[in-house]
Design a protein around this motif. Structure first.
Motif, PDB file in Angstrom:
ATOM      1  N   TRP A  18       0.866  -1.076  -0.082  1.00 48.41           N
ATOM      2  CA  TRP A  18      -0.062   0.117   0.016  1.00 48.41           C
ATOM      3  C   TRP A  18       0.857   1.205   0.295  1.00 48.41           C
ATOM      4  O   TRP A  18       0.498   2.291  -0.564  1.00 48.41           O
ATOM      5  CB  TRP A  18      -0.980  -0.040   1.194  1.00 48.41           C
ATOM      6  N   ARG A  24      -2.696   5.183   2.410  1.00 45.18           N
ATOM      7  CA  ARG A  24      -2.622   4.736   3.645  1.00 45.18           C
ATOM      8  C   ARG A  24      -3.621   5.435   4.659  1.00 45.18           C
ATOM      9  O   ARG A  24      -3.527   6.585   4.572  1.00 45.18           O
ATOM     10  CB  ARG A  24      -1.318   4.416   4.534  1.00 45.18           C
ATOM     11  N   LYS A  25      -4.786   4.910   5.290  1.00 51.49           N
ATOM     12  CA  LYS A  25      -5.330   5.530   6.344  1.00 51.49           C
ATOM     13  C   LYS A  25      -4.375   5.731   7.471  1.00 51.49           C
ATOM     14  O   LYS A  25      -3.394   5.113   7.897  1.00 51.49           O
ATOM     15  CB  LYS A  25      -6.508   4.792   6.755  1.00 51.49           C
ATOM     16  N   ARG A  26      -4.648   6.984   7.918  1.00 50.89           N
ATOM     17  CA  ARG A  26      -3.791   7.253   9.202  1.00 50.89           C
ATOM     18  C   ARG A  26      -3.853   6.487  10.328  1.00 50.89           C
ATOM     19  O   ARG A  26      -2.780   5.965  11.023  1.00 50.89           O
ATOM     20  CB  ARG A  26      -4.491   8.703   9.825  1.00 50.89           C
ATOM     21  N   LYS A  27      -5.105   5.708  10.534  1.00 52.83           N
ATOM     22  CA  LYS A  27      -5.240   4.664  11.585  1.00 52.83           C
ATOM     23  C   LYS A  27      -4.494   3.652  11.331  1.00 52.83           C
ATOM     24  O   LYS A  27      -3.788   3.033  12.100  1.00 52.83           O
ATOM     25  CB  LYS A  27      -6.704   4.551  11.653  1.00 52.83           C
ATOM     26  N   ASP A  28      -4.388   3.085  10.056  1.00 48.94           N
ATOM     27  CA  ASP A  28      -3.588   1.960   9.581  1.00 48.94           C
ATOM     28  C   ASP A  28      -2.191   2.311   9.695  1.00 48.94           C
ATOM     29  O   ASP A  28      -1.390   1.437  10.092  1.00 48.94           O
ATOM     30  CB  ASP A  28      -3.902   1.621   8.186  1.00 48.94           C
ATOM     31  N   TYR A  29      -1.692   3.567   9.452  1.00 46.63           N
ATOM     32  CA  TYR A  29      -0.333   3.999   9.369  1.00 46.63           C
ATOM     33  C   TYR A  29       0.246   3.782  10.956  1.00 46.63           C
ATOM     34  O   TYR A  29       1.143   3.201  11.283  1.00 46.63           O
ATOM     35  CB  TYR A  29       0.041   5.348   9.037  1.00 46.63           C
TER      36      TYR A  29
END
Length: 66
Positions: A18, A24-29
């Motif tokens: 990704w 990338r979503k901030r939460k996933d990062y």
């Protein structure tokens, strides 16, 4: 004390995949930053780059041979 890293190599490959697209979503990062093993990330990135270069060489070879 550093938090225990629990993510698998497959999770590192997914994160690197990704990141190649910049999606990338901030939460996933933040989750990845807390849980991924840095050695796995480096290894996954090198593998991803090798696959990317291999695909590019294949496409160029196909285009030139036509």
């Amino acid at each position: 004390m550093e938090p225990e890293r629990k993510a698998s190599f497959l999770a590192s490959m997914k994160a690197v995949f990704w990141s190649f697209f910049g999606v990338r979503k901030r939460k996933d990062y933040e989750h990845d930053a807390a849980n991924l093993n840095p050695f796995h990330v480096i290894l996954a990135a090198l593998l991803g780059v090798a696959i990317f270069i291999g695909v590019l060489l294949f496409v160029v070879k196909l285009a030139v041979s036509q």
